[in-house]
Design a protein around this motif. Sequence first.
Motif, PDB file in Angstrom:
ATOM      1  N   LYS A   1     -21.326 -25.995  95.113  1.00 38.78           N
ATOM      2  CA  LYS A   1     -20.938 -25.505  93.799  1.00 38.78           C
ATOM      3  C   LYS A   1     -19.626 -24.734  93.920  1.00 38.78           C
ATOM      4  O   LYS A   1     -19.448 -23.961  94.873  1.00 38.78           O
ATOM      5  CB  LYS A   1     -22.014 -24.588  93.209  1.00 38.78           C
ATOM      6  N   TYR A   2     -18.733 -24.938  92.950  1.00 42.29           N
ATOM      7  CA  TYR A   2     -17.429 -24.281  92.952  1.00 42.29           C
ATOM      8  C   TYR A   2     -17.201 -23.590  91.605  1.00 42.29           C
ATOM      9  O   TYR A   2     -17.404 -24.196  90.549  1.00 42.29           O
ATOM     10  CB  TYR A   2     -16.315 -25.293  93.195  1.00 42.29           C
ATOM     11  N   TYR A   3     -16.768 -22.339  91.687  1.00 36.96           N
ATOM     12  CA  TYR A   3     -16.444 -21.592  90.471  1.00 36.96           C
ATOM     13  C   TYR A   3     -15.020 -21.903  90.038  1.00 36.96           C
ATOM     14  O   TYR A   3     -14.084 -21.833  90.849  1.00 36.96           O
ATOM     15  CB  TYR A   3     -16.594 -20.088  90.708  1.00 36.96           C
ATOM     16  N   CYS A   4     -14.851 -22.235  88.763  1.00 37.68           N
ATOM     17  CA  CYS A   4     -13.536 -22.563  88.208  1.00 37.68           C
ATOM     18  C   CYS A   4     -13.332 -21.737  86.943  1.00 37.68           C
ATOM     19  O   CYS A   4     -14.214 -21.680  86.082  1.00 37.68           O
ATOM     20  CB  CYS A   4     -13.447 -24.046  87.866  1.00 37.68           C
ATOM     21  N   ASP A   5     -12.156 -21.120  86.810  1.00 38.43           N
ATOM     22  CA  ASP A   5     -11.925 -20.214  85.689  1.00 38.43           C
ATOM     23  C   ASP A   5     -10.458 -20.266  85.287  1.00 38.43           C
ATOM     24  O   ASP A   5      -9.578 -19.891  86.062  1.00 38.43           O
ATOM     25  CB  ASP A   5     -12.312 -18.792  86.100  1.00 38.43           C
ATOM     26  N   ILE A   6     -10.187 -20.724  84.066  1.00 41.42           N
ATOM     27  CA  ILE A   6      -8.820 -20.703  83.553  1.00 41.42           C
ATOM     28  C   ILE A   6      -8.730 -19.770  82.338  1.00 41.42           C
ATOM     29  O   ILE A   6      -7.736 -19.776  81.629  1.00 41.42           O
ATOM     30  CB  ILE A   6      -8.311 -22.121  83.207  1.00 41.42           C
ATOM     31  N   GLY A   7      -9.763 -18.938  82.146  1.00 48.51           N
ATOM     32  CA  GLY A   7      -9.825 -18.098  80.953  1.00 48.51           C
ATOM     33  C   GLY A   7      -9.848 -16.619  81.228  1.00 48.51           C
ATOM     34  O   GLY A   7     -10.504 -15.851  80.516  1.00 48.51           O
ATOM     35  N   PHE A   8      -9.126 -16.182  82.251  1.00 49.66           N
ATOM     36  CA  PHE A   8      -9.125 -14.755  82.595  1.00 49.66           C
ATOM     37  C   PHE A   8      -7.715 -14.237  82.837  1.00 49.66           C
ATOM     38  O   PHE A   8      -7.486 -13.041  82.900  1.00 49.66           O
ATOM     39  CB  PHE A   8      -9.986 -14.535  83.838  1.00 49.66           C
ATOM     40  N   GLY A   9      -6.769 -15.129  83.013  1.00 49.18           N
ATOM     41  CA  GLY A   9      -5.400 -14.718  83.311  1.00 49.18           C
ATOM     42  C   GLY A   9      -5.080 -14.834  84.789  1.00 49.18           C
ATOM     43  O   GLY A   9      -5.826 -15.434  85.567  1.00 49.18           O
ATOM     44  N   GLY A  10      -3.962 -14.224  85.188  1.00 50.99           N
ATOM     45  CA  GLY A  10      -3.409 -14.408  86.522  1.00 50.99           C
ATOM     46  C   GLY A  10      -4.256 -13.989  87.699  1.00 50.99           C
ATOM     47  O   GLY A  10      -4.208 -14.650  88.748  1.00 50.99           O
ATOM     48  N   PRO A  11      -5.052 -12.919  87.624  1.00 48.53           N
ATOM     49  CA  PRO A  11      -5.732 -12.456  88.846  1.00 48.53           C
ATOM     50  C   PRO A  11      -6.860 -13.350  89.351  1.00 48.53           C
ATOM     51  O   PRO A  11      -7.255 -13.233  90.499  1.00 48.53           O
ATOM     52  CB  PRO A  11      -6.296 -11.084  88.428  1.00 48.53           C
ATOM     53  N   VAL A  12      -7.414 -14.225  88.522  1.00 46.36           N
ATOM     54  CA  VAL A  12      -8.546 -15.031  88.992  1.00 46.36           C
ATOM     55  C   VAL A  12      -8.070 -16.123  89.939  1.00 46.36           C
ATOM     56  O   VAL A  12      -6.880 -16.434  89.996  1.00 46.36           O
ATOM     57  CB  VAL A  12      -9.331 -15.666  87.816  1.00 46.36           C
ATOM     58  N   PRO A  13      -8.982 -16.724  90.707  1.00 45.48           N
ATOM     59  CA  PRO A  13      -8.576 -17.742  91.673  1.00 45.48           C
ATOM     60  C   PRO A  13      -7.803 -18.892  91.028  1.00 45.48           C
ATOM     61  O   PRO A  13      -8.248 -19.440  90.015  1.00 45.48           O
ATOM     62  CB  PRO A  13      -9.915 -18.231  92.239  1.00 45.48           C
ATOM     63  N   PRO A  14      -6.651 -19.275  91.618  1.00 45.33           N
ATOM     64  CA  PRO A  14      -5.865 -20.393  91.086  1.00 45.33           C
ATOM     65  C   PRO A  14      -6.372 -21.742  91.583  1.00 45.33           C
ATOM     66  O   PRO A  14      -5.597 -22.674  91.809  1.00 45.33           O
ATOM     67  CB  PRO A  14      -4.463 -20.107  91.620  1.00 45.33           C
ATOM     68  N   GLY A  15      -7.674 -21.838  91.765  1.00 49.41           N
ATOM     69  CA  GLY A  15      -8.291 -23.061  92.252  1.00 49.41           C
ATOM     70  C   GLY A  15      -9.795 -22.868  92.319  1.00 49.41           C
ATOM     71  O   GLY A  15     -10.320 -21.794  92.004  1.00 49.41           O
ATOM     72  N   PRO A  16     -10.540 -23.897  92.728  1.00 55.07           N
ATOM     73  CA  PRO A  16     -12.000 -23.789  92.814  1.00 55.07           C
ATOM     74  C   PRO A  16     -12.420 -22.904  93.982  1.00 55.07           C
ATOM     75  O   PRO A  16     -11.857 -22.982  95.076  1.00 55.07           O
ATOM     76  CB  PRO A  16     -12.441 -25.238  93.032  1.00 55.07           C
ATOM     77  N   LEU A  17     -13.409 -22.060  93.741  1.00 62.41           N
ATOM     78  CA  LEU A  17     -13.904 -21.143  94.772  1.00 62.41           C
ATOM     79  C   LEU A  17     -15.361 -21.485  95.068  1.00 62.41           C
ATOM     80  O   LEU A  17     -16.208 -21.481  94.174  1.00 62.41           O
ATOM     81  CB  LEU A  17     -13.776 -19.695  94.291  1.00 62.41           C
ATOM     82  N   LYS A  18     -15.647 -21.779  96.319  1.00 62.61           N
ATOM     83  CA  LYS A  18     -16.978 -22.225  96.712  1.00 62.61           C
ATOM     84  C   LYS A  18     -17.960 -21.057  96.737  1.00 62.61           C
ATOM     85  O   LYS A  18     -17.627 -19.956  97.192  1.00 62.61           O
ATOM     86  CB  LYS A  18     -16.909 -22.870  98.101  1.00 62.61           C
ATOM     87  N   PHE A  19     -19.158 -21.307  96.219  1.00 64.00           N
ATOM     88  CA  PHE A  19     -20.219 -20.311  96.309  1.00 64.00           C
ATOM     89  C   PHE A  19     -20.762 -20.322  97.741  1.00 64.00           C
ATOM     90  O   PHE A  19     -21.614 -21.132  98.111  1.00 64.00           O
ATOM     91  CB  PHE A  19     -21.328 -20.606  95.306  1.00 64.00           C
ATOM     92  N   GLU A  20     -20.231 -19.412  98.548  1.00 61.37           N
ATOM     93  CA  GLU A  20     -20.596 -19.310  99.959  1.00 61.37           C
ATOM     94  C   GLU A  20     -20.561 -17.835 100.326  1.00 61.37           C
ATOM     95  O   GLU A  20     -19.512 -17.191 100.240  1.00 61.37           O
ATOM     96  CB  GLU A  20     -19.615 -20.121 100.802  1.00 61.37           C
ATOM     97  N   ASN A  21     -21.686 -17.299 100.743  1.00 61.48           N
ATOM     98  CA  ASN A  21     -21.840 -15.855 100.878  1.00 61.48           C
ATOM     99  C   ASN A  21     -20.897 -15.236 101.906  1.00 61.48           C
ATOM    100  O   ASN A  21     -20.906 -15.626 103.085  1.00 61.48           O
ATOM    101  CB  ASN A  21     -23.294 -15.521 101.240  1.00 61.48           C
ATOM    102  N   SER A  22     -20.071 -14.289 101.453  1.00 61.56           N
ATOM    103  CA  SER A  22     -19.206 -13.440 102.284  1.00 61.56           C
ATOM    104  C   SER A  22     -18.072 -14.175 102.996  1.00 61.56           C
ATOM    105  O   SER A  22     -17.347 -13.567 103.784  1.00 61.56           O
ATOM    106  CB  SER A  22     -20.042 -12.672 103.321  1.00 61.56           C
ATOM    107  N   THR A  23     -17.897 -15.456 102.736  1.00 62.05           N
ATOM    108  CA  THR A  23     -16.818 -16.206 103.379  1.00 62.05           C
ATOM    109  C   THR A  23     -15.489 -15.901 102.702  1.00 62.05           C
ATOM    110  O   THR A  23     -15.366 -16.014 101.486  1.00 62.05           O
ATOM    111  CB  THR A  23     -17.083 -17.722 103.310  1.00 62.05           C
TER     112      THR A  23
END
Length: 272
Positions: free
Chosen positions: A125-147
């Motif tokens: 699973k990957y988190y994707c967010d284009i609705g928060f502005g500049g600080p959020v990840p500019p790409g998909p972020l994998k749900f992986e604990n503490s990595t």
Amino acid sequence: MFEELYEPIPDVDLYLKRIGFDRTPGINLKDLEDLIRLHQMAITFEDIDVRCRKIPVSLAVKDLFNKIIVGGRGGYCFELNCLFYSLLKALGFTVTPCMCKVLEEEGPHYIASHRGTIVHMNGSKYYCDIGFGGPVPPGPLKFENSTLQSIGPNRYQFIKCENSWWELVRINSKVEPVSMLLVNTEPFDPVDYLSMNMICYDHNTRHHNRFTDHLVLNIRTADGHASIEDDVFTLRVGEKTTRETIDDARAHELCRDVFHISADLSDITLIP
């Protein structure tokens, strides 16, 4: 009932052109990252309809498409991530909407007031967010604990919390963790966001949101991000941050030149 929330994107090619994606997207992480980054750089997070026009915000797919893609506007999370979810679905990605809580200013004890998107790919699973502005990840972020995960010069990590909640942390330039969001990986339905959206645009519920009382714009740039909050314009380029107090005329200029809003805003007072 609520069929308008589930309608397909009217014109996928026009959407891709709006964000500057110039090829046919494949179902892979590279193209997904490019879609997210280009979207964040082309379409601004903004709350002009709520703060300045004081009108209800529709989540109907056609209304959002006409406002943002055809009309040259931006929107806030319920609008932008709704539209992006519909785009990804039309392109063939397996996606589910998700619920989030903003942590940087409010804390997890406040209501869930943010929408994100989860893409399911290759058993992950990957988190994707284009609705928060500049600080959020500019790409998909994998749900992986503490990595620790790097996307360009940006570093993030997810920390598993109780039940289905994950804490999204950004590592700032001082190598300090900054909590951003709590993300729930349980699937939600587009209709579930109607009440939260109403809370965010309704001026009678202003104590539950920041949009009714504050002008907020944010967009990713090639080497940082730009924002307006009320009468302050902030530009971050690399490690350098500059701030400028602005008036209404300057705000309109910035909307056009920095935040890529091509819509005619001449009848709107952005800064009283």
